[in-house]
Design an enzyme around this catalytic site. Structure first.
Site, short mmCIF file in Angstrom:
data_model
loop_
_atom_site.label_atom_id
_atom_site.label_comp_id
_atom_site.label_asym_id
_atom_site.label_seq_id
_atom_site.Cartn_x
_atom_site.Cartn_y
_atom_site.Cartn_z
N HIS A 11 0.82 -1.21 0.00
CA HIS A 11 0.00 0.00 0.00
C HIS A 11 0.85 1.26 0.00
O HIS A 11 0.43 2.29 -0.52
CB HIS A 11 -0.92 -0.01 1.22
CG HIS A 11 -0.20 -0.17 2.51
ND1 HIS A 11 0.37 -1.37 2.90
CD2 HIS A 11 0.09 0.72 3.48
CE1 HIS A 11 0.96 -1.22 4.06
NE2 HIS A 11 0.81 0.03 4.44
N HIS A 105 27.35 -2.18 -12.44
CA HIS A 105 28.40 -2.71 -11.55
C HIS A 105 27.95 -3.92 -10.74
O HIS A 105 28.76 -4.77 -10.41
CB HIS A 105 28.86 -1.62 -10.57
CG HIS A 105 29.64 -0.53 -11.23
ND1 HIS A 105 30.40 0.38 -10.52
CD2 HIS A 105 29.78 -0.18 -12.54
CE1 HIS A 105 30.98 1.24 -11.36
NE2 HIS A 105 30.62 0.92 -12.59
N ARG A 139 35.63 -6.64 -14.80
CA ARG A 139 36.16 -6.63 -13.44
C ARG A 139 35.07 -6.81 -12.38
O ARG A 139 35.38 -7.12 -11.22
CB ARG A 139 36.91 -5.32 -13.18
CG ARG A 139 36.03 -4.09 -13.05
CD ARG A 139 36.86 -2.81 -12.86
NE ARG A 139 36.06 -1.66 -12.50
CZ ARG A 139 35.37 -0.90 -13.35
NH1 ARG A 139 35.38 -1.20 -14.64
NH2 ARG A 139 34.68 0.13 -12.93
C1 RB5 Z 1 4.35 0.37 5.27
O1 RB5 Z 1 3.83 1.20 6.25
C2 RB5 Z 1 5.86 0.56 5.17
O2 RB5 Z 1 6.49 0.07 6.31
C3 RB5 Z 1 6.39 -0.11 3.92
O3 RB5 Z 1 5.75 0.42 2.80
C4 RB5 Z 1 7.87 0.03 3.65
O4 RB5 Z 1 8.28 1.35 3.75
C5 RB5 Z 1 8.76 -0.89 4.40
O5 RB5 Z 1 9.97 -0.94 4.17
#
Ligand code: RB5
Length: 150
Positions: A11, A105, A139
């Site tokens: 989300h 890289h 490399r």
């Molecule tokens: C969700 O609230 C948040 O923790 C997630 O989207 C993210 O940022 C986690 O690394």
């Protein structure tokens, strides 16, 4: 060039969804959308594992045109989770140069973006650079091979 994207987000990443899908279309990159599609609160590891499993399977079969695109609030949780998978190299990139270097890289095969950290412009340019930059090899081969501890 990377031509097939496995897309996942939570989300926290939804704000970047329209621009990223538009950018993939402009780059003629096919994509599979593993969600999330609505604003309900979900757990980012669920999506990161799904995408990473697909990318790991593709690269194990030498299908190196496949890459993952993971978006959450910061990009960090997605990258931490995806990097638990063998042959997955996930990089959080906040601009085009970071994405270019991660590809050239580090032979990165998953791009992680933080929708709370960057807007549409940097997201579009980072994704474009990631898709269009080839791994440089040479490399870097030994160093990339030395990353895994599995
Ligand atoms: C969700 O609230 C948040 O923790 C997630 O989207 C993210 O940022 C986690 O690394």
């Amino acid at each position: 060039m990377l031509t097939h994207c496995i897309l996942g987000m939570d989300h926290g990443g939804l704000a970047l969804r329209p621009v990223l899908i538009g950018t993939l279309g402009a780059l003629a990159v096919k994509f599979e959308d593993l969600g999330v599609h609505g604003p309900e609160s979900v757990d980012y590891p669920d999506y990161a594992h799904r995408v990473a499993e697909r990318v790991a399977a593709a690269w194990a079969s030498a299908e190196r045109h496949v890459f993952g695109l993971l978006v959450c609030g910061s990009g960090q949780g997605m990258a931490m989770t995806a990097n638990r998978h063998r042959d997955v190299r996930a990089a959080v990139c906040e601009h085009a140069l970071a994405a270019e270097l991660a590809r050239a890289h580090n032979n990165a095969n998953v791009l992680c973006l933080g929708a709370r950290l960057i807007g549409a412009g940097p997201a579009e340019s980072a994704l474009t650079a990631f898709v269009q930059t080839p791994y440089a090899g040479g490399r870097h081969d030994g160093r990339v091979a030395a990353i895994d501890v599995f």
